[in-house]
Design a protein around this motif. Structure first.
Motif, PDB file in Angstrom:
ATOM      1  N   ASP A 181      47.092  41.462-105.844  1.00  0.00           N
ATOM      2  CA  ASP A 181      46.076  42.282-106.509  1.00  0.00           C
ATOM      3  C   ASP A 181      44.971  41.376-107.018  1.00  0.00           C
ATOM      4  O   ASP A 181      45.249  40.307-107.572  1.00  0.00           O
ATOM      5  N   GLY A 182      43.746  41.820-106.832  1.00  0.00           N
ATOM      6  CA  GLY A 182      42.612  41.067-107.381  1.00  0.00           C
ATOM      7  C   GLY A 182      42.025  40.054-106.421  1.00  0.00           C
ATOM      8  O   GLY A 182      40.933  39.537-106.660  1.00  0.00           O
ATOM      9  N   ALA A 183      42.741  39.762-105.319  1.00  0.00           N
ATOM     10  CA  ALA A 183      42.233  38.740-104.391  1.00  0.00           C
ATOM     11  C   ALA A 183      40.902  39.182-103.772  1.00  0.00           C
ATOM     12  O   ALA A 183      39.950  38.406-103.665  1.00  0.00           O
ATOM     13  N   ARG A 184      40.841  40.435-103.382  1.00  0.00           N
ATOM     14  CA  ARG A 184      39.630  40.920-102.718  1.00  0.00           C
ATOM     15  C   ARG A 184      38.447  40.915-103.694  1.00  0.00           C
ATOM     16  O   ARG A 184      37.352  40.456-103.367  1.00  0.00           O
ATOM     17  N   GLU A 185      38.715  41.376-104.908  1.00  0.00           N
ATOM     18  CA  GLU A 185      37.651  41.404-105.920  1.00  0.00           C
ATOM     19  C   GLU A 185      37.178  39.980-106.235  1.00  0.00           C
ATOM     20  O   GLU A 185      36.004  39.753-106.486  1.00  0.00           O
ATOM     21  N   TYR A 186      38.112  39.049-106.216  1.00  0.00           N
ATOM     22  CA  TYR A 186      37.752  37.654-106.489  1.00  0.00           C
ATOM     23  C   TYR A 186      36.902  37.095-105.349  1.00  0.00           C
ATOM     24  O   TYR A 186      35.886  36.434-105.583  1.00  0.00           O
ATOM     25  N   PHE A 187      37.307  37.359-104.096  1.00  0.00           N
ATOM     26  CA  PHE A 187      36.676  36.664-102.969  1.00  0.00           C
ATOM     27  C   PHE A 187      35.420  37.340-102.410  1.00  0.00           C
ATOM     28  O   PHE A 187      34.545  36.651-101.885  1.00  0.00           O
ATOM     29  N   GLU A 188      35.329  38.653-102.531  1.00  0.00           N
ATOM     30  CA  GLU A 188      34.195  39.335-101.903  1.00  0.00           C
ATOM     31  C   GLU A 188      32.847  38.739-102.338  1.00  0.00           C
ATOM     32  O   GLU A 188      32.022  38.400-101.491  1.00  0.00           O
ATOM     33  N   PRO A 189      32.612  38.594-103.640  1.00  0.00           N
ATOM     34  CA  PRO A 189      31.311  38.024-104.046  1.00  0.00           C
ATOM     35  C   PRO A 189      31.126  36.572-103.593  1.00  0.00           C
ATOM     36  O   PRO A 189      29.996  36.147-103.340  1.00  0.00           O
ATOM     37  N   LEU A 190      32.221  35.847-103.466  1.00  0.00           N
ATOM     38  CA  LEU A 190      32.089  34.438-103.055  1.00  0.00           C
ATOM     39  C   LEU A 190      31.718  34.331-101.578  1.00  0.00           C
ATOM     40  O   LEU A 190      30.932  33.466-101.179  1.00  0.00           O
ATOM     41  N   VAL A 191      32.279  35.214-100.767  1.00  0.00           N
ATOM     42  CA  VAL A 191      31.921  35.213 -99.344  1.00  0.00           C
ATOM     43  C   VAL A 191      30.447  35.616 -99.210  1.00  0.00           C
ATOM     44  O   VAL A 191      29.681  35.005 -98.465  1.00  0.00           O
ATOM     45  N   ARG A 192      30.048  36.629 -99.987  1.00  0.00           N
ATOM     46  CA  ARG A 192      28.652  37.074 -99.945  1.00  0.00           C
ATOM     47  C   ARG A 192      27.722  35.919-100.339  1.00  0.00           C
ATOM     48  O   ARG A 192      26.723  35.649 -99.678  1.00  0.00           O
ATOM     49  N   LEU A 193      28.079  35.239-101.397  1.00  0.00           N
ATOM     50  CA  LEU A 193      27.262  34.101-101.857  1.00  0.00           C
ATOM     51  C   LEU A 193      27.142  33.042-100.763  1.00  0.00           C
ATOM     52  O   LEU A 193      26.051  32.534-100.481  1.00  0.00           O
ATOM     53  N   THR A 194      28.258  32.724-100.122  1.00  0.00           N
ATOM     54  CA  THR A 194      28.248  31.688 -99.081  1.00  0.00           C
ATOM     55  C   THR A 194      27.296  32.097 -97.956  1.00  0.00           C
ATOM     56  O   THR A 194      26.502  31.284 -97.474  1.00  0.00           O
ATOM     57  N   ARG A 195      27.353  33.350 -97.575  1.00  0.00           N
ATOM     58  CA  ARG A 195      26.480  33.819 -96.476  1.00  0.00           C
ATOM     59  C   ARG A 195      25.015  33.840 -96.888  1.00  0.00           C
ATOM     60  O   ARG A 195      24.135  33.574 -96.076  1.00  0.00           O
ATOM     61  N   GLU A 196      24.767  34.173 -98.171  1.00  0.00           N
ATOM     62  CA  GLU A 196      23.370  34.146 -98.641  1.00  0.00           C
ATOM     63  C   GLU A 196      22.825  32.723 -98.592  1.00  0.00           C
ATOM     64  O   GLU A 196      21.704  32.478 -98.174  1.00  0.00           O
ATOM     65  N   LEU A 197      23.656  31.778 -99.030  1.00  0.00           N
ATOM     66  CA  LEU A 197      23.204  30.387 -99.092  1.00  0.00           C
ATOM     67  C   LEU A 197      23.038  29.800 -97.699  1.00  0.00           C
ATOM     68  O   LEU A 197      22.193  28.940 -97.478  1.00  0.00           O
ATOM     69  N   ASP A 198      23.878  30.220 -96.771  1.00  0.00           N
ATOM     70  CA  ASP A 198      23.776  29.724 -95.397  1.00  0.00           C
ATOM     71  C   ASP A 198      24.151  30.838 -94.419  1.00  0.00           C
ATOM     72  O   ASP A 198      25.328  31.021 -94.115  1.00  0.00           O
ATOM     73  N   PRO A 199      23.137  31.536 -93.914  1.00  0.00           N
ATOM     74  CA  PRO A 199      23.440  32.618 -92.963  1.00  0.00           C
ATOM     75  C   PRO A 199      23.799  32.098 -91.577  1.00  0.00           C
ATOM     76  O   PRO A 199      24.129  32.887 -90.700  1.00  0.00           O
ATOM     77  N   THR A 200      23.754  30.792 -91.354  1.00  0.00           N
ATOM     78  CA  THR A 200      23.906  30.269 -89.989  1.00  0.00           C
ATOM     79  C   THR A 200      25.322  29.850 -89.641  1.00  0.00           C
ATOM     80  O   THR A 200      25.647  29.711 -88.467  1.00  0.00           O
ATOM     81  N   ARG A 201      26.147  29.578 -90.616  1.00  0.00           N
ATOM     82  CA  ARG A 201      27.481  29.062 -90.275  1.00  0.00           C
ATOM     83  C   ARG A 201      28.565  30.094 -90.579  1.00  0.00           C
ATOM     84  O   ARG A 201      28.504  30.786 -91.596  1.00  0.00           O
ATOM     85  N   PRO A 202      29.585  30.156 -89.725  1.00  0.00           N
ATOM     86  CA  PRO A 202      30.735  31.008 -90.025  1.00  0.00           C
ATOM     87  C   PRO A 202      31.423  30.554 -91.318  1.00  0.00           C
ATOM     88  O   PRO A 202      31.287  29.401 -91.741  1.00  0.00           O
ATOM     89  N   VAL A 203      32.167  31.471 -91.902  1.00  0.00           N
ATOM     90  CA  VAL A 203      32.865  31.198 -93.162  1.00  0.00           C
ATOM     91  C   VAL A 203      34.352  31.514 -92.965  1.00  0.00           C
ATOM     92  O   VAL A 203      34.699  32.509 -92.321  1.00  0.00           O
ATOM     93  N   THR A 204      35.189  30.671 -93.540  1.00  0.00           N
ATOM     94  CA  THR A 204      36.630  30.906 -93.422  1.00  0.00           C
ATOM     95  C   THR A 204      37.337  30.521 -94.718  1.00  0.00           C
ATOM     96  O   THR A 204      36.712  30.039 -95.675  1.00  0.00           O
ATOM     97  N   TYR A 205      38.635  30.771 -94.785  1.00  0.00           N
ATOM     98  CA  TYR A 205      39.500  30.225 -95.830  1.00  0.00           C
ATOM     99  C   TYR A 205      40.808  29.912 -95.124  1.00  0.00           C
ATOM    100  O   TYR A 205      41.095  30.475 -94.053  1.00  0.00           O
ATOM    101  N   ALA A 206      41.589  29.008 -95.668  1.00  0.00           N
ATOM    102  CA  ALA A 206      42.861  28.660 -95.034  1.00  0.00           C
ATOM    103  C   ALA A 206      43.958  29.513 -95.657  1.00  0.00           C
ATOM    104  O   ALA A 206      44.229  29.422 -96.856  1.00  0.00           O
ATOM    105  N   ASN A 207      44.556  30.340 -94.819  1.00  0.00           N
ATOM    106  CA  ASN A 207      45.540  31.328 -95.281  1.00  0.00           C
ATOM    107  C   ASN A 207      46.917  30.692 -95.491  1.00  0.00           C
ATOM    108  O   ASN A 207      47.390  29.909 -94.666  1.00  0.00           O
ATOM    109  N   VAL A 208      47.552  31.067 -96.587  1.00  0.00           N
ATOM    110  CA  VAL A 208      48.885  30.558 -96.905  1.00  0.00           C
ATOM    111  C   VAL A 208      49.955  31.421 -96.220  1.00  0.00           C
ATOM    112  O   VAL A 208      49.776  32.625 -96.042  1.00  0.00           O
TER     113      VAL A 208
END
Ligand code: BDP
Length: 606
Positions: A416-443
């Motif tokens: 619970d809360g993972a999506r709420e935590y990460f959604e704005p961070l992914v958005r921020l990453t894309r705003e700062l750099d729209p050219t590169r793909p974004v990922t996270y390493a899944n456990v």
């Protein structure tokens, strides 16, 4: 943030070497106000922990003090003067004489201060840098500090590499003109045989700007004026994995006939794109081979070292690796520049490792405390994480070697809360750099069935230990688990999958004819099993072994002499598996190996 460089208009003085050193508390109150009262000297760059024999230093939790005197070159009169710290792990405060001139949180990105008003050209000053190695709920990576019954402060954290602290990268003094280039952003594209180089320049004050693009033979191939624009390069030579080609963008502040400031940026023209389940570099499917690494060597800890830099890249080339991930923090800028020059592909990661309380009680236990809550990883943690992303992209956005941002390692993405935590961070990453793909390493604890964030990202990176933490010593079962796992992710998300970690602890010199964990043979068999499966599952576009080399881990976890999942030892001798990887990767190159035919052979025409 621009790297400190010497140019025709800027001068650069390295402050590396030996600094006076003291633990907080051992050097009196406000130690920056006088010569440090200590006989210790510390090397810069280096983590301080392994330099001294006194366990009180190694185990210290809190601030430490570095100090030296610095003479400002006489010729710098009239220029702005800066002190720049490439990394103070995990927080730094800089004092010039009695004055605090800079403060920074985040252990793996640079910061600087304009100290022109508090120093004089030709004069000497006392430079003191306080560095804190504390990890808390509001730092990235997070951690917590406990106090033992006998009053000792202990650092707890949720990642297994040792929490090295100190000035692990260079410290610089540099001069620059008052009207100067303060930032450059380069975005490249390809239009047929023409390279397209978009640029944006920021300056300290409104200024007239000129840019020139030089090829590797220093011939000018394009030029423009103004703070932003697009340069076109006919018959462009692309930056390719394994075949780097760099242009140089010379950015100049001009004032009539004079060049008031000049700053060069290396430019590799290349494109990166995710299409369906493929990862494309310059329009061609790319298959990642290589490692998750660490900045970790004996005595230096996380201290940057040019000899290890060269040697590690030599070993990457020898073994046929085309890429690596900067697990689990941004590496020294020199590493990325080297990758740019030598055509090595980089997945660039923030220091957001350990956002996971589910692993607190061991892999098998479910969450005891929620990871994302006001009392645990909260808005403050996320703000620090957002700042870590901003600083990573600000520093590394122009490196052609960097093809993807990895914004976290093994967060508890099924809670619970993972999506709420990460959604704005992914958005921020894309705003700062729209050219590169974004990922996270899944456990591994967050499966394709219950992970809540994978759809937000472009590439699925999986850290998996089938045959190690699961089905240890039973590679038959492990193979079945792994294939089910990968086909599950491929079927549900249809995105490219990179196996961002798979590895087995291995003691060099330990041998067996059976599949006995810890032997060199087991590590070999473990990799061979994985590779069979990768080759069978469409959508797998890369394999990064955990780890390039053995590395130091924290006290209090059950490891003998650190993490031994290295393919090379900590001193970089190959284990048997290195030869097996070499045979595969030099054959595979950067193309996904075809599925095996019925004879078990790889179809080399494919
Ligand atoms: C993974 C982590 C990595 C560890 C590795 C291991 O991402 O940092 O070192 O496991 O246990 O969970 O070897």
């Amino acid at each position: 943030m621009l790297k400190a460089k010497a140019t025709a208009t800027r001068e650069l003085l390295s402050l590396d070497g030996l600094w006076r050193f003291a633990l907080d508390g051992a050097a009196g109150d406000e130690p920056w106000r006088a010569t440090l009262d200590s006989t210790l000297e510390a090397a810069v760059p280096a983590s301080f922990n392994d330099l001294f024999v006194d366990p009180a230093v190694r185990d210290h939790v809190g601030w430490v003090w570095y100090q030296r005197s610095v003479r400002v070159p006489r010729g710098w009169a009239g220029d702005r003067i800066f002190v720049r710290v490439d990394a103070a792990t995990h927080a730094g405060r800089v004092y010039v004489g009695d004055e605090l001139v800079a403060e920074h949180a985040g252990g793996y990105t640079p910061f600087e201060a304009d100290i022109t008003e508090v120093v004089t050209a030709g004069g000497e000053f006392r430079l003191t840098i306080a560095v804190s190695n504390e990890l808390t709920g509001t730092t990235i990576p997070p951690g917590s500090i406990t106090v033992t019954e006998d009053g000792r402060r202990q650092q707890k954290y949720l990642h297994d590499f040792y929490n090295y602290g100190g000035l692990a990268r260079s410290v610089w003094l540099y001069s620059a003109p008052s009207v100067r280039v303060t930032d450059v952003t380069v975005v490249t594209d390809v239009d047929g045989s023409t390279g397209v180089v978009g640029y944006t320049v920021a300056t300290s004050a409104p200024a007239e700007l000129r840019v020139r693009l030089l090829d590797a033979a220093l011939a000018e191939v394009a030029s423009a004026s103004g703070t932003r624009g697009v340069l076109r390069v006919p018959d462009v030579r692309l930056w390719q994995p394994g075949a780097a080609y760099l242009y140089e963008l010379i950015v100049e502040v001009v004032d009539g006939d004079t060049v008031a400031d000049t700053y060069p940026v290396a430019v590799g023209v290349r494109t990166v794109e995710v299409r369906g389940s493929e990862f494309l570099i310059n329009g061609a499917p790319f298959y990642f081979t290589g490692f998750g690494k660490h900045e970790d060597t004996a005595v230096r800890g996380k201290g940057h070292d040019s000899a290890y830099l060269v040697h590690d890249f030599q070993l990457l080339e020898w073994i046929g690796a085309n890429s690596f991930r900067t697990s689990h923090y941004p590496y020294a800028e020199e590493v990325l520049e080297f990758a740019d020059r030598h055509g090595v592909v980089v997945i660039d990661e923030t220091a957001a490792v350990g956002l996971n309380l589910a692993v607190e009680g061991g892999l098998a236990n479910g969450p005891k405390r929620p990871t994302f809550s006001p009392e645990t990883m909260n808005d403050k943690t996320r703000n620090a994480h957002a700042q870590a992303i901003r600083e990573l992209i600000a520093r590394d956005k122009n490196h052609p070697s960097v093809v993807m941002w990895c914004i976290a390692n093994e967060p508890s993405s099924h809670e619970d809360g993972a999506r709420e935590y990460f959604e704005p961070l992914v958005r921020l990453t894309r705003e700062l750099d729209p050219t590169r793909p974004v990922t996270y390493a899944n456990v591994m604890l967050a499966s394709y069935r219950d992970d809540r964030i994978a759809d937000l990202f472009d590439v699925v990176c999986l850290n998996r230990y089938h045959g190690w933490y699961v089905a240890n010593g039973d590679l038959v079962t492990a193979e079945r688990y792994l294939e089910g796992d990968l086909t599950g992710w491929a079927g549900k998300f249809g995105k490219p999958i990179i196996m961002s970690e798979y590895g087995a602890d291995t003691l060099p010199g330990l041998h067996s004819v059976w599949d006995i964990p810890w032997t060199e043979e087991y590590q070999v068999a473990f990799f061979e099993m994985h590779h069979r499966v990768f080759d069978r599952v469409e959508g797998v576009v890369g394999e990064h072994v955990w780890n390039f080399a053995d590395f130091r881990t924290t006290n209090g976890i059950h490891r003998v002499d650190g993490n031994k999942k290295g393919v090379f030892t900590r001193t970089r001798e190959p284990k048997a598996a290195a030869h097996v990887l070499r045979a595969r990767w030099t054959r595979v190159g950067s193309r996904k190996p075809a599925a095996q035919d019925s004879t078990g052979q790889i179809d080399s025409n494919n």
